[in-house]
Design an enzyme around this catalytic site. Structure first.
Site, mmCIF file in Angstrom:
data_model
loop_
_atom_site.group_PDB
_atom_site.id
_atom_site.type_symbol
_atom_site.label_atom_id
_atom_site.label_comp_id
_atom_site.label_asym_id
_atom_site.label_seq_id
_atom_site.Cartn_x
_atom_site.Cartn_y
_atom_site.Cartn_z
ATOM 1 N N THR A 133 0.871 -1.306 0.060
ATOM 2 C CA THR A 133 0.164 -0.044 -0.041
ATOM 3 C C THR A 133 0.895 1.225 0.011
ATOM 4 O O THR A 133 1.643 1.416 0.738
ATOM 5 C CB THR A 133 -1.009 0.146 1.267
ATOM 6 O OG1 THR A 133 -1.681 -1.248 1.345
ATOM 7 C CG2 THR A 133 -1.976 1.076 1.196
ATOM 8 N N GLU A 363 -6.223 -6.127 3.574
ATOM 9 C CA GLU A 363 -6.194 -7.055 2.811
ATOM 10 C C GLU A 363 -7.355 -7.110 2.050
ATOM 11 O O GLU A 363 -8.128 -8.366 1.663
ATOM 12 C CB GLU A 363 -6.211 -8.393 3.792
ATOM 13 C CG GLU A 363 -5.074 -8.602 4.937
ATOM 14 C CD GLU A 363 -4.068 -9.204 4.262
ATOM 15 O OE1 GLU A 363 -4.033 -9.718 3.229
ATOM 16 O OE2 GLU A 363 -2.995 -9.651 5.078
HETATM 17 P P1 TGC Z 1 -6.427 -7.878 -11.870
HETATM 18 O O1 TGC Z 1 -6.330 -7.632 -13.074
HETATM 19 O O2 TGC Z 1 -7.931 -8.442 -11.522
HETATM 20 O O3 TGC Z 1 -5.406 -8.999 -11.436
HETATM 21 C C1 TGC Z 1 -3.917 -8.941 -11.696
HETATM 22 C C2 TGC Z 1 -3.417 -10.223 -11.866
HETATM 23 O O4 TGC Z 1 -3.468 -11.005 -10.533
HETATM 24 C C3 TGC Z 1 -4.326 -11.900 -10.704
HETATM 25 N N1 TGC Z 1 -5.040 -12.127 -9.386
HETATM 26 C C4 TGC Z 1 -4.473 -12.983 -8.517
HETATM 27 N N2 TGC Z 1 -3.519 -13.831 -8.376
HETATM 28 C C5 TGC Z 1 -3.307 -14.410 -7.170
HETATM 29 N N3 TGC Z 1 -4.197 -14.420 -6.238
HETATM 30 C C6 TGC Z 1 -5.184 -13.582 -6.280
HETATM 31 N N4 TGC Z 1 -5.913 -13.631 -5.198
HETATM 32 C C7 TGC Z 1 -5.464 -12.923 -7.445
HETATM 33 N N5 TGC Z 1 -6.288 -12.008 -7.962
HETATM 34 C C8 TGC Z 1 -6.035 -11.468 -9.277
HETATM 35 C C9 TGC Z 1 -5.009 -11.916 -11.794
HETATM 36 O O5 TGC Z 1 -5.204 -13.278 -12.459
HETATM 37 C C10 TGC Z 1 -4.006 -11.078 -12.875
HETATM 38 O O6 TGC Z 1 -3.010 -12.072 -13.470
HETATM 39 P P2 TGC Z 1 -2.521 -11.740 -14.767
HETATM 40 O O7 TGC Z 1 -1.655 -13.039 -15.156
HETATM 41 O O8 TGC Z 1 -3.609 -11.836 -15.899
HETATM 42 O O9 TGC Z 1 -1.668 -10.529 -14.800
HETATM 43 O O10 TGC Z 1 -5.904 -6.665 -11.138
HETATM 44 P P3 TGC Z 1 -6.755 -5.384 -10.748
HETATM 45 O O11 TGC Z 1 -5.675 -4.269 -10.928
HETATM 46 O O12 TGC Z 1 -7.898 -4.988 -11.516
HETATM 47 O O13 TGC Z 1 -6.931 -5.299 -9.309
HETATM 48 C C11 TGC Z 1 -7.900 -6.058 -8.580
HETATM 49 C C12 TGC Z 1 -8.186 -5.770 -7.123
HETATM 50 C C13 TGC Z 1 -8.937 -4.526 -6.984
HETATM 51 C C14 TGC Z 1 -9.204 -6.937 -6.692
HETATM 52 C C15 TGC Z 1 -6.664 -5.792 -6.390
HETATM 53 O O14 TGC Z 1 -5.924 -4.850 -6.838
HETATM 54 C C16 TGC Z 1 -6.964 -6.041 -4.848
HETATM 55 O O15 TGC Z 1 -7.557 -7.045 -4.357
HETATM 56 N N6 TGC Z 1 -7.247 -4.762 -4.293
HETATM 57 C C17 TGC Z 1 -7.270 -4.765 -2.711
HETATM 58 C C18 TGC Z 1 -5.811 -4.184 -2.377
HETATM 59 C C19 TGC Z 1 -5.177 -5.179 -0.893
HETATM 60 O O16 TGC Z 1 -5.738 -6.190 -0.554
HETATM 61 N N7 TGC Z 1 -4.277 -4.705 -0.427
HETATM 62 C C20 TGC Z 1 -3.652 -5.264 0.783
HETATM 63 C C21 TGC Z 1 -2.533 -4.657 1.194
HETATM 64 S S1 TGC Z 1 -1.662 -5.660 2.310
HETATM 65 C C22 TGC Z 1 -2.205 -5.664 3.708
HETATM 66 O O17 TGC Z 1 -3.407 -4.917 3.827
HETATM 67 C C23 TGC Z 1 -1.816 -6.382 5.066
HETATM 68 S S2 TGC Z 1 -2.515 -6.178 6.653
HETATM 69 C C24 TGC Z 1 -1.642 -7.210 7.104
HETATM 70 C C25 TGC Z 1 -1.938 -7.590 8.676
HETATM 71 O O18 TGC Z 1 -1.623 -6.740 9.587
HETATM 72 O O19 TGC Z 1 -2.426 -8.532 8.798
HETATM 73 P P1 FAD Z 2 -9.011 3.428 -0.413
HETATM 74 O O1 FAD Z 2 -8.584 2.405 -1.345
HETATM 75 O O2 FAD Z 2 -8.923 4.824 -0.342
HETATM 76 O O3 FAD Z 2 -10.762 3.028 -0.039
HETATM 77 C C1 FAD Z 2 -11.413 4.101 0.657
HETATM 78 C C2 FAD Z 2 -12.860 3.610 0.416
HETATM 79 O O4 FAD Z 2 -13.088 3.608 -0.928
HETATM 80 C C3 FAD Z 2 -12.844 2.229 0.993
HETATM 81 O O5 FAD Z 2 -14.331 2.030 1.521
HETATM 82 C C4 FAD Z 2 -12.866 1.235 -0.177
HETATM 83 O O6 FAD Z 2 -13.739 0.272 -0.263
HETATM 84 C C5 FAD Z 2 -13.633 2.293 -1.150
HETATM 85 N N1 FAD Z 2 -13.327 2.032 -2.421
HETATM 86 C C6 FAD Z 2 -12.036 2.119 -3.381
HETATM 87 N N2 FAD Z 2 -12.116 1.937 -4.671
HETATM 88 C C7 FAD Z 2 -13.235 1.442 -4.505
HETATM 89 C C8 FAD Z 2 -14.167 1.082 -5.943
HETATM 90 N N3 FAD Z 2 -13.449 0.907 -6.994
HETATM 91 N N4 FAD Z 2 -15.388 0.758 -5.677
HETATM 92 C C9 FAD Z 2 -16.282 1.073 -4.688
HETATM 93 N N5 FAD Z 2 -15.559 1.456 -3.627
HETATM 94 C C10 FAD Z 2 -14.176 1.739 -3.458
HETATM 95 N N6 FAD Z 2 -0.815 -2.548 3.549
HETATM 96 C C11 FAD Z 2 0.226 -3.160 3.273
HETATM 97 O O7 FAD Z 2 0.817 -3.037 2.040
HETATM 98 N N7 FAD Z 2 0.856 -3.778 4.215
HETATM 99 C C12 FAD Z 2 0.412 -3.794 5.432
HETATM 100 O O8 FAD Z 2 1.184 -4.539 6.083
HETATM 101 C C13 FAD Z 2 -0.761 -3.280 5.831
HETATM 102 N N8 FAD Z 2 -0.898 -3.253 7.237
HETATM 103 C C14 FAD Z 2 -2.033 -2.415 7.414
HETATM 104 C C15 FAD Z 2 -2.577 -2.481 8.554
HETATM 105 C C16 FAD Z 2 -3.480 -1.650 9.092
HETATM 106 C C17 FAD Z 2 -3.790 -1.185 10.823
HETATM 107 C C18 FAD Z 2 -4.390 -0.780 8.370
HETATM 108 C C19 FAD Z 2 -5.589 -0.318 8.699
HETATM 109 C C20 FAD Z 2 -3.934 -0.986 6.832
HETATM 110 C C21 FAD Z 2 -2.855 -1.595 6.437
HETATM 111 N N9 FAD Z 2 -2.491 -1.964 5.157
HETATM 112 C C22 FAD Z 2 -1.281 -2.605 4.654
HETATM 113 C C23 FAD Z 2 -3.164 -1.009 4.196
HETATM 114 C C24 FAD Z 2 -4.527 -1.697 3.503
HETATM 115 O O9 FAD Z 2 -4.261 -2.862 2.905
HETATM 116 C C25 FAD Z 2 -5.312 -0.617 3.129
HETATM 117 O O10 FAD Z 2 -5.976 0.448 4.016
HETATM 118 C C26 FAD Z 2 -6.466 -1.155 2.044
HETATM 119 O O11 FAD Z 2 -5.791 -1.942 1.244
HETATM 120 C C27 FAD Z 2 -7.542 0.103 1.607
HETATM 121 O O12 FAD Z 2 -6.598 0.995 1.056
HETATM 122 P P2 FAD Z 2 -7.013 2.437 1.636
HETATM 123 O O13 FAD Z 2 -6.862 2.656 3.083
HETATM 124 O O14 FAD Z 2 -5.991 3.562 0.741
HETATM 125 O O15 FAD Z 2 -8.646 2.696 1.420
#
Ligand code: TGC
Ligand code: FAD
Length: 384
Positions: A133, A363
């Site tokens: 992120t 996530e």
């Molecule tokens: P999109 O075109 O859908 O996908 C790109 C490529 O990725 C493949 N793919 C996956 N592969 C493995 N596992 C998955 N779950 C996958 N989902 C998609 C997909 O097949 C494609 O592959 P290829 O070969 O065609 O290139 O990508 P998009 O840019 O449209 O984005 C889709 C979207 C919005 C769903 C994705 O960006 C997303 O999941 N956004 C959410 C971001 C997120 O979850 N961030 C988390 C940050 S880490 C964190 O929060 C840690 S918290 C840690 C803690 O304290 O516990």
């Molecule tokens: P935004 O993406 O700005 O979203 C704001 C709001 O808009 C949300 O309600 C969302 O659902 C909505 N929104 C966004 N896009 C759309 C859409 N297309 N359609 C409809 N609604 C939409 N990240 C890491 O990489 N590593 C970590 O270890 C990690 N740890 C974290 C720990 C904590 C305590 C927290 C709070 C976050 C952490 N994160 C980490 C980041 C986390 O993954 C992001 O906060 C999360 O992915 C959402 O991104 P954002 O906060 O920028 O919200």
């Protein structure tokens, strides 16, 4: 005894149950007595790290060759469930170490890097973090601007990550950046010139977890520290692992607030009777029990799908979205049932409720998982 309405225990193996029970004892004896004071102080209980390592809680699925336990997905899920029964911060620590750091190193790093990092991450002498992120790219990580440029000896990394769990504590950061416009991963070691990881303060949620920025100013990264994966599927594959653990973890938090609600409602007397005798209170308990039981069935099934190579990202989105949602709603109902006592730190309710707000966002937010499932149903992506 824990909530098990559908006798799921009959389906878990003896080994899986043993892992769950040993982590549960650890949480009861080592985490619950100290977690409130860390929550108030805004500190992570670092004393737990060697103990968690000794219990095999780092590298649960990592192969034994590299110091891991080589256990299955279900064991990993049950361990996360029990840790989050204690606190989401402790489960977060373990999620990051297992799924977001050890998984990509084992899957995408060279043999040399695996040998260098995995045993230390498994025995807790090294802590890892995962930087995806950015300040301006959360739900849409594909837009990231952190950038790597090829040099003679490796890469020059510039950019910033935000909201990174364990960033300040980490000895190694798994960092995702664009190289020639394509996303790839790098292992950035603590002490690399130009790399800093200041802690973010002011959180009302996950207070016992360290959350940080990662800043890269002309960081020189050796060639061997690059991961062998290109595209967003690299970080998303790690998220699939972690989201599965979160789905089990949220059940742990939900069971904690449910158990407290059952006990409290049987002992709290109003109008001359335990509040558990009132229909409106029973309705809340039934809602919690039903939703937790459905969440348990779904998590169990997705674990088995994983183990049989049949889990799709959409299955994982389903359980992450559903189980975190019902855990938050359970915490809200538990707060009601506990009356004024529900806001006190004598009970775990508000701590879980506040923590789960972060879990709902990280996530992949609840709504992003809704859109992933919406696309699965309709074939139409509604992200933009
Ligand atoms: P999109 O075109 O859908 O996908 C790109 C490529 O990725 C493949 N793919 C996956 N592969 C493995 N596992 C998955 N779950 C996958 N989902 C998609 C997909 O097949 C494609 O592959 P290829 O070969 O065609 O290139 O990508 P998009 O840019 O449209 O984005 C889709 C979207 C919005 C769903 C994705 O960006 C997303 O999941 N956004 C959410 C971001 C997120 O979850 N961030 C988390 C940050 S880490 C964190 O929060 C840690 S918290 C840690 C803690 O304290 O516990
Ligand atoms: P935004 O993406 O700005 O979203 C704001 C709001 O808009 C949300 O309600 C969302 O659902 C909505 N929104 C966004 N896009 C759309 C859409 N297309 N359609 C409809 N609604 C939409 N990240 C890491 O990489 N590593 C970590 O270890 C990690 N740890 C974290 C720990 C904590 C305590 C927290 C709070 C976050 C952490 N994160 C980490 C980041 C986390 O993954 C992001 O906060 C999360 O992915 C959402 O991104 P954002 O906060 O920028 O919200």
């Amino acid at each position: 005894m824990s909530l098990d309405f559908f006798h799921l225990d009959d389906l878990y193996t003896e080994e899986e149950k043993l892992i769950r029970e040993s982590v549960r004892d650890f949480v009861n004896n080592e985490i619950l007595p100290i977690i409130e004071s860390h929550y108030h102080a805004g500190t992570f209980p670092m004393d737990l790290v060697p103990k968690m390592a000794e219990m095999g809680l780092f590298g649960i699925k990592t192969s034994t060759e590299f110091g891991g336990s080589g256990a299955n997905y279900t064991s990993y899920g049950l361990a996360m469930q029990e840790l989050e029964r204690g606190d989401s911060a402790v489960r977060s620590f373990a999620s990051v170490q297992n799924s977001l750091v050890m998984f990509p190193i084992e899957a995408y790093a060279s043999e040399e890097m695996k040998k260098k990092f995995l045993p230390k991450l498994a025995d807790g002498t090294f802590i890892g973090c995962f930087g995806l992120t950015e300040p301006d790219f959360g739900s849409n990580p594909g837009g990231m601007i952190t950038n790597a440029v090829k040099t003679d000896s490796g890469y020059l990394l510039n950019g910033a990550k935000m909201w990174i769990t364990n960033g300040t504590l980490a000895d190694v950061a798994v960092v995702w950046a664009k190289l020639d416009g394509k996303i790839t991963g790098f292992l950035v070691e603590k002490g690399t010139k130009g790399f800093s990881a200041p802690e973010m303060k002011g959180k009302h949620s996950l207070r016992a977890s360290v959350t940080s920025e990662l800043i890269f100013e002309d960081c020189e990264i050796p060639e061997e520290n690059r991961l062998n994966i290109n595209g967003l599927k690299g970080p998303l594959s790690c998220l699939s692992q972690a989201r599965f653990g979160i789905a089990y973890g949220a059940l742990g938090a939900a069971m904690a607030v449910y158990d407290s609600s059952v006990d409290y409602s049987k002992s709290r007397i109003q109008f001359g009777k335990p509040i558990a005798s009132f229909q409106l209170v029973q309705e809340k308990l039934v809602w919690m029990m039903s939703e937790i039981s459905k969440g348990q069935l779904a998590a169990y099934h997705v674990g088995r799908l994983f183990e049989n190579g049949k889990a799709r990202p959409q299955h994982i989105s389903f359980i992450k979205r559903n189980n975190v949602d019902i855990a938050i709603q359970s915490a809200r109902l538990a707060r009601d049932i506990h009356g004024a006592n529900g806001i006190l730190d004598e009970y775990p309710i508000m701590r879980h409720a506040a923590n789960l707000e972060s879990v709902r966002t990280y996530e992949g937010t609840h709504d992003i998982h809704t859109l992933i499932l919406g696309e699965d149903i309709t074939g139409i992506a509604a992200f933009s």
